[in-house]
Motif scaffolding. Structure first.
Motif, mmCIF file in Angstrom:
data_model
loop_
_atom_site.group_PDB
_atom_site.id
_atom_site.type_symbol
_atom_site.label_atom_id
_atom_site.label_comp_id
_atom_site.label_asym_id
_atom_site.label_seq_id
_atom_site.Cartn_x
_atom_site.Cartn_y
_atom_site.Cartn_z
ATOM 1 N N VAL A 17 0.846 -1.193 0.000
ATOM 2 C CA VAL A 17 0.000 0.000 0.000
ATOM 3 C C VAL A 17 0.876 1.236 0.000
ATOM 4 N N ALA A 18 1.737 1.287 1.024
ATOM 5 C CA ALA A 18 2.584 2.470 1.142
ATOM 6 C C ALA A 18 3.721 2.392 0.135
ATOM 7 N N ALA A 19 4.241 3.537 -0.209
ATOM 8 C CA ALA A 19 5.382 3.569 -1.123
ATOM 9 C C ALA A 19 6.553 2.877 -0.461
ATOM 10 N N ALA A 20 7.473 2.346 -1.265
ATOM 11 C CA ALA A 20 8.656 1.706 -0.695
ATOM 12 C C ALA A 20 9.380 2.696 0.185
ATOM 13 N N PRO A 21 9.980 2.216 1.301
ATOM 14 C CA PRO A 21 10.667 3.148 2.190
ATOM 15 C C PRO A 21 11.705 3.960 1.424
ATOM 16 N N GLN A 22 11.732 5.242 1.667
ATOM 17 C CA GLN A 22 12.662 6.099 0.946
ATOM 18 C C GLN A 22 13.692 6.670 1.899
ATOM 19 N N LEU A 23 14.611 7.427 1.356
ATOM 20 C CA LEU A 23 15.492 8.261 2.140
ATOM 21 C C LEU A 23 16.368 7.486 3.086
ATOM 22 N N MET A 24 16.878 6.351 2.625
ATOM 23 C CA MET A 24 17.778 5.576 3.458
ATOM 24 C C MET A 24 19.158 6.201 3.467
ATOM 25 N N ALA A 25 19.946 5.827 4.460
ATOM 26 C CA ALA A 25 21.269 6.429 4.589
ATOM 27 C C ALA A 25 22.100 6.220 3.332
ATOM 28 N N GLU A 26 21.990 5.040 2.744
ATOM 29 C CA GLU A 26 22.819 4.768 1.567
ATOM 30 C C GLU A 26 22.513 5.708 0.420
ATOM 31 N N ASP A 27 21.298 6.240 0.412
ATOM 32 C CA ASP A 27 20.926 7.145 -0.665
ATOM 33 C C ASP A 27 21.379 8.567 -0.377
ATOM 34 N N TYR A 238 20.618 19.362 3.551
ATOM 35 C CA TYR A 238 20.308 17.954 3.746
ATOM 36 C C TYR A 238 18.917 17.681 3.208
ATOM 37 N N HIS A 239 18.588 16.404 3.059
ATOM 38 C CA HIS A 239 17.220 16.112 2.645
ATOM 39 C C HIS A 239 16.279 16.246 3.834
ATOM 40 N N MET A 240 15.020 16.436 3.556
ATOM 41 C CA MET A 240 14.032 16.660 4.624
ATOM 42 C C MET A 240 12.907 15.644 4.524
ATOM 43 N N THR A 241 12.276 15.390 5.645
ATOM 44 C CA THR A 241 11.194 14.406 5.672
ATOM 45 C C THR A 241 10.071 14.891 6.586
ATOM 46 N N VAL A 242 8.845 14.745 6.119
ATOM 47 C CA VAL A 242 7.692 15.000 6.989
ATOM 48 C C VAL A 242 7.210 13.646 7.480
ATOM 49 N N MET A 243 7.182 13.492 8.778
ATOM 50 C CA MET A 243 6.759 12.216 9.359
ATOM 51 C C MET A 243 5.293 12.322 9.796
ATOM 52 N N GLY A 244 4.654 11.169 9.893
ATOM 53 C CA GLY A 244 3.282 11.150 10.390
ATOM 54 C C GLY A 244 3.021 9.829 11.070
ATOM 55 N N ARG A 245 1.988 9.790 11.882
ATOM 56 C CA ARG A 245 1.642 8.474 12.444
ATOM 57 C C ARG A 245 0.186 8.152 12.144
ATOM 58 N N ALA A 255 7.230 -3.492 16.436
ATOM 59 C CA ALA A 255 8.413 -2.632 16.309
ATOM 60 C C ALA A 255 8.218 -1.306 17.029
ATOM 61 N N LEU A 256 7.016 -1.045 17.485
ATOM 62 C CA LEU A 256 6.745 0.183 18.241
ATOM 63 C C LEU A 256 6.021 -0.177 19.528
ATOM 64 N N PRO A 257 6.153 0.644 20.573
ATOM 65 C CA PRO A 257 5.444 0.326 21.816
ATOM 66 C C PRO A 257 3.931 0.484 21.681
ATOM 67 N N VAL A 258 3.469 1.283 20.743
ATOM 68 C CA VAL A 258 2.026 1.413 20.507
ATOM 69 C C VAL A 258 1.730 0.562 19.263
ATOM 70 N N HIS A 259 1.168 -0.640 19.481
ATOM 71 C CA HIS A 259 1.157 -1.641 18.417
ATOM 72 C C HIS A 259 0.247 -1.297 17.237
ATOM 73 N N GLU A 260 -0.843 -0.561 17.488
ATOM 74 C CA GLU A 260 -1.765 -0.283 16.382
ATOM 75 C C GLU A 260 -1.383 0.985 15.624
ATOM 76 N N MET A 261 -0.176 1.466 15.894
ATOM 77 C CA MET A 261 0.286 2.695 15.250
ATOM 78 C C MET A 261 1.322 2.360 14.177
ATOM 79 N N ARG A 262 1.294 3.071 13.091
ATOM 80 C CA ARG A 262 2.314 2.955 12.036
ATOM 81 C C ARG A 262 2.956 4.319 11.853
ATOM 82 N N ILE A 263 4.244 4.294 11.486
ATOM 83 C CA ILE A 263 4.921 5.544 11.141
ATOM 84 C C ILE A 263 5.002 5.627 9.626
ATOM 85 N N GLU A 264 4.645 6.756 9.078
ATOM 86 C CA GLU A 264 4.729 6.990 7.634
ATOM 87 C C GLU A 264 5.595 8.222 7.394
ATOM 88 N N SER A 265 6.106 8.340 6.185
ATOM 89 C CA SER A 265 6.912 9.531 5.900
ATOM 90 C C SER A 265 6.736 9.966 4.454
#
Ligand SMILES: Cc1cc2nc3c(=O)[nH]c(=O)nc-3n(C[C@H](O)[C@H](O)[C@H](O)COP(=O)(O)OP(=O)(O)OC[C@H]3O[C@@H](n4cnc5c(N)ncnc54)[C@H](O)[C@@H]3O)c2cc1C
Length: 449
Positions: A17-27, A238-245, A255-265
């Motif tokens: 559904v979500a776009a492939a993770p972007q903005l990795m360190a290698e990039d 530097y590159h910038m990112t807007v995060m959301g939950r 992977a997060l302490p709040v299990h029904e939450m997802r992080i998106e960017s």
């Protein structure tokens, strides 16, 4: 788990559904210099200098001179309540100094909590004599251990935190340490007395106020105070990112302490000038719209019908802007060779794999590295220390030097050093290093390999 895995795992349920993770360190290419060393329209203490480096200026207006009421005095004024500022303020207060913190939002944690960049990275690395070593102890460990113990973070190696629980804990810590906090108060300039900062100017809904200080810690992330004071620095792109939950997801995300939450960017791939307020605003706006659309798409997937955009991060994901040209900037080369500094104030570790001298350095290979006291000290202003993502480090180590744990290491040292300087009535650069290291060791900080 590294940043790539973290982002992947927070997207698990939304795979496809979500776009492939972007903005990795290698990039990421090391930041590009956008402006030179001196912030100048000439006067130290001016409210706004160097804008021409970042924006097209059509003309100038003049602000009329006016008296500004002094409403508080503190031994140590900390500008900015992010990871670095909290570490500095609590540490200075625990040394017995009166501390006032100025924070433009109404919460603590800065990018860590408000930017929704939740994993605390760079805590470990390859030791000189052991394969894997914990570099970051002290106040960072204290905070992370509490969060883990309470179930407000998961993954002891690089804790990923519940942002609201973290804000709560940080608020509690500064209250218990006796730090006075000014929320919704934006530091807006300094007045100078020779090469000392005499007061920090603050804009809030009461009006423009002044706070007198003996020592200042610039933990603004953007180096606001050393910029006003006229100290040399670099402004990096530097590159910038807007995060959301996203809330309402299946409660399977361990992977997060709040299990029904997802992080998106959503963000840029190319390096941007974080001091161009027009561009940053445009990117923030685009990021919000992109995140909304991502979640709308996500809702069409089975199991995600109840997903909703819980929050777009209130702090915009600008990684780096001004970086101090300190008395000794940390270099990538030193950090790769276990170089020891006589004035070490703490250590840091590995973030992501990166290219070095034509070879990819894995997380297992990246050495833990020391931070010298001199990297927190500006060249000119005598009563200023710098902590967090704007302390002195060279371009090559920009990716590692601004991680949350490193910010807390520099913050803790800056807070204790500021307090020692107040007691000794000396300049930041003249603080007794032996006394500083003794106090840091007593506070649980690891200094040596
Ligand atoms: C998108 C993104 C992803 C990242 N991912 C990770 C990660 O996974 N793990 C990791 O460890 N690190 C990560 N980082 C880096 C890390 O989050 C930051 O470098 C670190 O949190 C910076 O802490 P700081 O205290 O130095 O600055 P900030 O968090 O920027 O805090 C500065 C504080 O000062 C306040 N302030 C600024 N100007 C003023 C003013 N004039 N008056 C009053 N207050 C002011 C701000 O409101 C803020 O609270 C990421 C960064 C970004 C942007």
């Amino acid at each position: 788990m590294d940043r790539r895995e973290f982002i992947k795992s927070s997207l698990i349920g939304a795979a496809g559904v979500a776009a492939a993770p972007q903005l990795m360190a290698e990039d990421v290419y090391a930041g590009t210099l956008v402006s030179g060393t001196k912030s100048h329209d000439g006067k130290a203490g001016a409210v706004s200098t160097g804008v021409e480096k970042h924006l097209e200026v059509s003309s100038y207006v003049k602000e009329s001179a006016h008296r500004i009421p002094v409403v508080a005095t503190a031994d140590v004024v900390v500008v900015g309540g992010g990871a670095a500022g909290v570490a500095a303020a609590v540490s200075a207060a625990r040394q017995g100094s009166s501390v006032l913190m100025i924070e433009k939002t109404n919460y603590l944690g800065g990018l860590w909590t408000g930017g929704l960049v939740l994993p605390v990275l760079a805590t470990h690395g390859k030791g000189r004599n052991v394969p894997w070593d914990k570099a970051v102890k002290g106040i960072c460990s204290e905070i992370c251990d509490t969060l883990l113990e309470k179930g407000w973070a998961v993954n002891p190696l690089n804790p990923r935190v519940d942002p609201e629980a973290t804000k709560y804990l940080l608020d509690k810590m500064i209250a218990e340490a006796g730090v006075k906090i000014l929320y919704n108060a934006t530091a807006a300039g300094v007045t100078m007395s020779g090469s000392r900062i005499e007061s920090i100017l603050v804009d809030c809904n009461t009006g423009r106020l002044a706070v007198k200080c003996r020592m200042v810690v610039d933990a603004s992330g953007d180096g606001m105070v050393f910029h006003w004071a006229g100290d040399p620095y670099e402004a990096r792109r530097y590159h910038m990112t807007v995060m959301g939950r996203v809330g309402g997801c299946p409660a399977t995300n361990t992977a997060l302490p709040v299990h029904e939450m997802r992080i998106e960017s959503s963000g840029t791939r190319e390096a941007m000038d974080g001091l161009d307020v027009f561009k940053v605003s445009e990117m923030q706006q685009k990021g919000r719209i992109a995140l909304w659309n991502k979640v709308e798409k996500m809702k069409q997937q089975e199991g995600y019908e109840n997903a909703y955009l819980m929050e777009v991060a209130p702090t915009t994901g600008v990684r780096v802007t001004r970086v101090l040209d300190s008395l000794h900037n940390v270099t990538l080369e030193d950090s790769m060779e276990w170089v020891s500094y006589p004035d070490v104030i703490g250590m840091s570790g590995v973030c992501d794999p990166f290219m070095y001298k034509g070879r990819k350095i894995t997380r297992q290979e990246r050495p833990v590295w020391q931070i010298p006291y001199r990297s927190l000290i500006p060249r000119e202003t005598r009563n200023l220390l710098v902590a967090g993502r704007c302390f002195g480090y060279d371009l090559g180590i920009t990716w590692d030097a601004r991680e949350i744990s490193t910010c807390m290491v520099t913050g803790q040292a800056a807070g204790i050093a500021a307090s020692l300087a107040v007691n000794a009535r000396c300049a930041a650069k003249d603080v007794d290093i032996t006394a500083l290291q003794k106090a840091l060791t007593a506070a649980g900080v690891r200094l040596n390999f």
